[in-house]
Design a protein around this motif. Structure first.
Motif: not given
Length: 612
Positions: A308-336
């Motif tokens: 459902w929700g989605l955001a972008a940012g550098d989660m591991n500080n390697d200079g490459i942009m990452d994604l963070v997504t959230v799921g309503t059914e699983g009630q989870e947050v995941c970084a890609l």
């Protein structure tokens, strides 16, 4: 004795080894070593942007296509590049300040090349920093409420974007409307009031649109937008014309499109788009061709159930942009984690503490790593998940948030450096503007009569000019030149807590004053002192203040005021002597110069003189 004939062979082996080492060194990549501002830091609005590499760059490859700076509210930054440190350091100096409270993204393209012909890695390099806001009371005052229906029975505002759409330095407002399936833009009156004109002609997008994100997809300097539409299963790419209008293309994506993120996924410097598809339980990737054109989507798993929700940012500080997504059914947050080639690697998902609808990223505890905040709309809670710098999160801390909140956008609407709000009502289809009251007046009080302050070391050098023209052209200039020795420590630290006030007296009576509040929004430090720069002017007209330390004859203070807010006196009636003094909030050193008649010039529009 070893035969002499064997020596050349050994030398050849050594020489060959050196050549191998040289070849390997020549094939190495151009490497980023230092960033200014630092990753995830908060800095003043007038900051420069600088990158230092491990070797000299080919300056011809540094362009606004290979070195891009984009503010979420202010848009693409224009400015000039300069080179130092034997061309290892590239400095970008923006022509205008960034917007208070916004996140700025810098993208370096793989086309950046070193003087030795090596190039930046194929993944490119990206980082983000935030812009500080001025001190404020957090007491919000409603200044206007207006609708966006016009002749339309219902629009159902379900999203908003606050960005400078016409490059005039003021934040404009766009509503995203579900039922009328369009966007409606309100242009700022750009007069410091925080108000907007009537909405421009509506422009069609997908049905039940809401999530949106700003970008500059065609690199023309105008703000563009990507907007997801849940009922039409589309993402609208809206290319800005620089006047509040857009050229819009709708792209079919997955089922029930929701969250949208803008980021460079493949290192070429331009902005690509990823969106979350709740119904098809995946993410869509739209690759930018560099001119704002996007092909058919490719799909990949978002690491959660019910994206459902989605955001972008550098989660591991390697200079490459990452994604963070959230799921309503699983009630989870995941970084890609981004691989820099258009693909992502999902990390372990974490419990969100509820059913998440929106996710936002920021360094919430100041440890240099991005954290996540979730709006668990269907659970009535909000969640804070601290990032560990590797792409996973600690367990959430949740707070009760109460009722469902459809949309809120933050930005500096009136140009004073505070953070204001534009609230939207989906039932009444109205926008409510809430101005954050300016922080307490600077703790500097002009004495009722001139105090004993530090005078110029040489008489006749300090200069002042008052111009009474048609608003907004009133002007105040004071130059305290050839000053008595002043150390930089005597200025305090206005970036943190030292405020200043110019006090102007006529015949010993306070005539008018202008102030510069402490804080990083408009103040910056330099090698010899401090600089205040507020292009729009403070509430009493202060626009610029330079504090320059130095020995006798070399210390300087330069003051500039301009605009409607200057409390300009009747110039022709001033008899003098005129005393101009600069006071600081700590009550330490003050600086002064006195001007006695006859003056260099005095009439109804201009008053100027040099110090006694």
């Amino acid at each position: 004795m070893r035969p002499a004939a064997r020596r050349p062979s050994a030398l050849r082996i050594i020489a060959g080894f050196v050549l191998v080492l040289t070849a390997r060194a020549a094939s190495a990549e151009l490497v980023v070593t230092t960033l200014v501002p630092g990753r995830h830091t908060t800095v003043g609005a007038t900051t420069i942007v600088a990158v230092t590499f491990d070797r000299a760059v080919n300056t011809a490859t540094v362009t606004n296509a290979s070195f891009r700076v984009f503010g979420r509210n202010s848009g693409s930054a224009s400015g000039a590049f300069s080179f130092s440190n034997s061309d290892k350091t590239v400095t970008f100096t923006p022509t205008a300040p960034f917007a208070a409270g916004e996140v700025v993204t810098v993208n370096l393209a793989e086309t950046l090349t070193a003087a030795d012909t090596t190039t930046l890695r194929t993944q490119g390099y990206a980082w983000q920093f935030s812009i500080a806001t001025a001190f404020a009371t957090m007491n919000f005052t409603e200044i206007d409420e207006f609708g966006n229906r016009g002749s339309t029975p219902q629009t159902r505002i379900y999203g908003a974007m606050a960005s400078d759409l016409d490059n005039d330095g003021w934040t404009d407002l766009m509503t995203v409307n579900e039922v009328s399936a369009d966007i409606r833009v309100f242009m700022s009156l750009h007069d410091g009031s925080g108000l907007f004109g009537p909405f421009l002609a509506p422009q069609s997008i997908g049905v039940e649109s809401s999530p949106n994100e700003a970008g500059d997809f065609d690199n023309d300097g105008n703000v563009d937008a990507a907007i997801g539409a849940a009922l039409d299963d589309t993402v609208s790419i809206a290319l800005g014309a620089g006047n509040g209008m857009f050229a819009i293309t709708q792209i079919d994506v997955g089922d029930e499109a929701h969250g949208v993120a803008v980021l460079d996924v493949d290192g070429d410097g331009d902005s690509d788009v990823v969106n979350a598809n709740h119904g098809s339980n995946n993410l869509s990737l739209l690759i930018n061709n560099g001119m704002g054109g996007f092909g058919a989507p490719t799909f990949f798993d978002g690491g959660v159930n019910g994206e459902w929700g989605l955001a972008a940012g550098d989660m591991n500080n390697d200079g490459i942009m990452d994604l963070v997504t959230v799921g309503t059914e699983g009630q989870e947050v995941c970084a890609l984690l981004g691989n820099g080639d258009g693909t992502f690697t999902a990390q372990a998902a974490q419990d969100a503490g509820g059913s998440p609808w929106i996710v936002a990223l920021g360094d919430l505890n100041g440890d240099g790593f991005l954290d996540a905040a979730t709006a668990n709309s269907f659970s009535g809670t909000g969640g804070i998940l601290l990032g560990n710098g590797y792409g996973t999160f600690d367990a959430p801390t949740t707070v009760n948030s109460g009722a469902h909140t459809p949309s809120v956008d933050l930005g500096d609407l009136d140009g004073d450096g505070d953070l204001d709000m534009a609230l939207t009502d989906e039932i009444a289809d109205t926008v409510k503007l809430m101005l954050n009251d300016e922080g307490p007046a600077p703790p500097v009080t002009c004495p009722a009569s001139p105090a004993t302050c530090r005078e110029p070391f040489v008489g006749g050098k300090a200069f002042f000019l008052l111009k009474d023209k048609d608003d907004p052209s009133d002007r105040v200039i004071w130059k305290w030149l050839a000053g008595t020795q002043t150390d930089s420590t005597e200025f305090g630290n206005p970036v943190d807590d030292e405020s200043y006030r110019l006090c102007v007296y006529n015949g010993g009576t306070l005539l008018f004053e202008m102030g510069a509040n402490a804080g990083p929004t408009f103040w910056s430090a330099n090698g010899s002192g401090y600089k205040y720069r507020n292009p729009n002017g403070s509430s009493d007209g202060m626009q610029g203040l330079r504090l320059i330390a130095g020995a006798d004859r070399r210390a300087k203070i330069l003051v500039k005021g301009k605009g409607d807010n200057v409390d300009m006196p009747t110039l022709g009636a001033l008899a003098g002597p005129i005393t101009m003094q600069l006071h600081q909030s700590s009550g330490g050193v003050c600086w002064s110069a006195t001007y006695s008649s006859p003056f260099l010039r005095q009439d109804s529009s201009i008053f100027k003189d040099r110090a006694d």
